[in-house]
Design a protein around this motif. Structure first.
Motif, PDB file in Angstrom:
ATOM      1  N   ALA A 188       0.848  -1.199   0.000  1.00 18.17           N
ATOM      2  CA  ALA A 188       0.000   0.000   0.000  1.00 18.17           C
ATOM      3  C   ALA A 188       0.881   1.246   0.000  1.00 18.17           C
ATOM      4  O   ALA A 188       1.974   1.245   0.569  1.00 18.17           O
ATOM      5  N   HIS A 189       0.388   2.286  -0.625  1.00 18.31           N
ATOM      6  CA  HIS A 189       1.040   3.593  -0.523  1.00 18.31           C
ATOM      7  C   HIS A 189       1.039   3.995   0.951  1.00 18.31           C
ATOM      8  O   HIS A 189       0.061   3.765   1.665  1.00 18.31           O
ATOM      9  N   GLY A 190       2.106   4.624   1.408  1.00 21.52           N
ATOM     10  CA  GLY A 190       2.134   5.116   2.776  1.00 21.52           C
ATOM     11  C   GLY A 190       0.990   6.074   3.054  1.00 21.52           C
ATOM     12  O   GLY A 190       0.356   6.024   4.109  1.00 21.52           O
ATOM     13  N   HIS A 191       0.686   6.910   2.067  1.00 18.09           N
ATOM     14  CA  HIS A 191      -0.396   7.875   2.275  1.00 18.09           C
ATOM     15  C   HIS A 191      -1.777   7.217   2.273  1.00 18.09           C
ATOM     16  O   HIS A 191      -2.715   7.774   2.844  1.00 18.09           O
ATOM     17  N   LEU A 192      -1.908   6.044   1.671  1.00 19.22           N
ATOM     18  CA  LEU A 192      -3.154   5.290   1.801  1.00 19.22           C
ATOM     19  C   LEU A 192      -3.303   4.816   3.244  1.00 19.22           C
ATOM     20  O   LEU A 192      -4.367   4.962   3.854  1.00 19.22           O
ATOM     21  N   THR A 193      -2.236   4.270   3.800  1.00 23.37           N
ATOM     22  CA  THR A 193      -2.265   3.851   5.203  1.00 23.37           C
ATOM     23  C   THR A 193      -2.636   5.028   6.099  1.00 23.37           C
ATOM     24  O   THR A 193      -3.481   4.909   6.991  1.00 23.37           O
ATOM     25  N   LEU A 194      -2.030   6.169   5.834  1.00 24.09           N
ATOM     26  CA  LEU A 194      -2.330   7.382   6.607  1.00 24.09           C
ATOM     27  C   LEU A 194      -3.792   7.797   6.435  1.00 24.09           C
ATOM     28  O   LEU A 194      -4.459   8.184   7.391  1.00 24.09           O
ATOM     29  N   ALA A 195      -4.307   7.705   5.212  1.00 26.59           N
ATOM     30  CA  ALA A 195      -5.694   8.111   4.945  1.00 26.59           C
ATOM     31  C   ALA A 195      -6.703   7.254   5.701  1.00 26.59           C
ATOM     32  O   ALA A 195      -7.809   7.715   6.011  1.00 26.59           O
ATOM     33  N   LEU A 236      -0.673  17.456  10.769  1.00 27.85           N
ATOM     34  CA  LEU A 236       0.057  16.355  11.386  1.00 27.85           C
ATOM     35  C   LEU A 236       1.345  16.900  11.968  1.00 27.85           C
ATOM     36  O   LEU A 236       2.019  17.721  11.341  1.00 27.85           O
ATOM     37  N   ASN A 237       1.684  16.465  13.165  1.00 30.28           N
ATOM     38  CA  ASN A 237       2.963  16.847  13.753  1.00 30.28           C
ATOM     39  C   ASN A 237       4.055  15.870  13.381  1.00 30.28           C
ATOM     40  O   ASN A 237       5.210  16.232  13.244  1.00 30.28           O
ATOM     41  N   LYS A 238       3.707  14.613  13.222  1.00 29.08           N
ATOM     42  CA  LYS A 238       4.697  13.590  12.942  1.00 29.08           C
ATOM     43  C   LYS A 238       4.023  12.414  12.257  1.00 29.08           C
ATOM     44  O   LYS A 238       2.936  12.000  12.657  1.00 29.08           O
ATOM     45  N   VAL A 239       4.695  11.868  11.246  1.00 30.87           N
ATOM     46  CA  VAL A 239       4.229  10.660  10.578  1.00 30.87           C
ATOM     47  C   VAL A 239       5.443   9.818  10.216  1.00 30.87           C
ATOM     48  O   VAL A 239       6.411  10.339   9.649  1.00 30.87           O
ATOM     49  N   ARG A 240       5.386   8.553  10.548  1.00 26.22           N
ATOM     50  CA  ARG A 240       6.431   7.609  10.164  1.00 26.22           C
ATOM     51  C   ARG A 240       5.773   6.323   9.687  1.00 26.22           C
ATOM     52  O   ARG A 240       4.703   5.950  10.174  1.00 26.22           O
ATOM     53  N   PHE A 241       6.446   5.628   8.749  1.00 31.13           N
ATOM     54  CA  PHE A 241       5.949   4.371   8.201  1.00 31.13           C
ATOM     55  C   PHE A 241       6.987   3.269   8.462  1.00 31.13           C
ATOM     56  O   PHE A 241       7.771   2.919   7.581  1.00 31.13           O
ATOM     57  N   PRO A 242       7.022   2.710   9.687  1.00 30.69           N
ATOM     58  CA  PRO A 242       8.055   1.743  10.045  1.00 30.69           C
ATOM     59  C   PRO A 242       8.018   0.419   9.274  1.00 30.69           C
ATOM     60  O   PRO A 242       9.049  -0.226   9.120  1.00 30.69           O
ATOM     61  N   ALA A 243       6.832  -0.006   8.810  1.00 37.67           N
ATOM     62  CA  ALA A 243       6.727  -1.298   8.121  1.00 37.67           C
ATOM     63  C   ALA A 243       5.786  -1.174   6.931  1.00 37.67           C
ATOM     64  O   ALA A 243       4.778  -0.470   6.994  1.00 37.67           O
ATOM     65  N   PRO A 244       6.106  -1.888   5.845  1.00 38.30           N
ATOM     66  CA  PRO A 244       5.220  -1.862   4.678  1.00 38.30           C
ATOM     67  C   PRO A 244       3.939  -2.648   4.940  1.00 38.30           C
ATOM     68  O   PRO A 244       3.914  -3.581   5.737  1.00 38.30           O
ATOM     69  N   VAL A 245       2.888  -2.262   4.226  1.00 34.10           N
ATOM     70  CA  VAL A 245       1.595  -2.942   4.311  1.00 34.10           C
ATOM     71  C   VAL A 245       1.390  -3.691   3.001  1.00 34.10           C
ATOM     72  O   VAL A 245       1.165  -3.079   1.960  1.00 34.10           O
ATOM     73  N   THR A 246       1.522  -5.007   3.048  1.00 35.26           N
ATOM     74  CA  THR A 246       1.348  -5.808   1.840  1.00 35.26           C
ATOM     75  C   THR A 246      -0.133  -6.070   1.581  1.00 35.26           C
ATOM     76  O   THR A 246      -0.967  -6.004   2.497  1.00 35.26           O
ATOM     77  N   VAL A 247      -0.443  -6.361   0.328  1.00 34.68           N
ATOM     78  CA  VAL A 247      -1.818  -6.688  -0.052  1.00 34.68           C
ATOM     79  C   VAL A 247      -2.329  -7.826   0.831  1.00 34.68           C
ATOM     80  O   VAL A 247      -1.627  -8.808   1.062  1.00 34.68           O
TER      81      VAL A 247
END
Length: 157
Positions: free
Chosen positions: A68-75, A98-109
């Motif tokens: 997934a796109h990181g911004h999809l996860t955020l959305a 947003l004050n802080k956003v991090r994507f530590p792990a990918p979200v697979t299908v």
């Protein structure tokens, strides 16, 4: 009316909301991230990078599947947050930033996500309040979260 989980809270007005500052909001239901959802997000944002939308090529990529796109996860934060907190008695609810956003792990299908959230602060602003919510988008069975964020929202009378 949005779906509520057993931990969800309905708050009537800003006074009740202020009293929740510093409290844990619980966890949302799990949501499955499908290839259709990823493809729809790619269409909406014009981001058709192969790692998201080409399952055959992504299978040979660094994650073994499309992610997934990181911004999809955020959305997905907002619809999951609405399961945890329903504020009534206000006229306007807006995302402020947003004050802080991090994507530590990918979200697979096929991965399932849920939100764990804490209402960090409720601060006064002209015409209402500003909420700071600390959120963690958890991946079912994962060792790291998909997203860690601090969101700002305004609720106005």
């Amino acid at each position: 009316m949005p779906h509520r989980v057993k931990n969800g809270r309905t708050v009537n007005g800003l006074d009740e909301l202020r009293k929740l500052a510093g409290s844990d909001l619980g966890t949302s239901d799990w949501i499955t991230v499908t290839q259709d959802r990823i493809d729809g997000f790619a269409d909406a944002t014009d981001d058709h990078q192969w790692i998201h939308v080409d399952p055959e090529r992504a299978e040979d990529g660094p994650f073994g599947a499309p992610i997934a796109h990181g911004h999809l996860t955020l959305a997905l934060f907002i619809p999951l947050l609405t399961q945890l907190l329903d504020v009534r008695g206000v006229t306007t609810k807006v995302n402020y930033g947003l004050n802080k956003v991090r994507f530590p792990a990918p979200v697979t299908v096929g991965a399932r996500l849920r939100l764990a959230a804490r209402l960090a602060t409720v601060d006064e602003v002209p015409g209402g309040v500003q909420l700071t919510v600390d959120g963690t988008m958890e991946i079912e069975g994962g060792t790291k979260p998909a997203c860690v964020l601090q969101s700002l929202s305004r609720f106005l009378l």
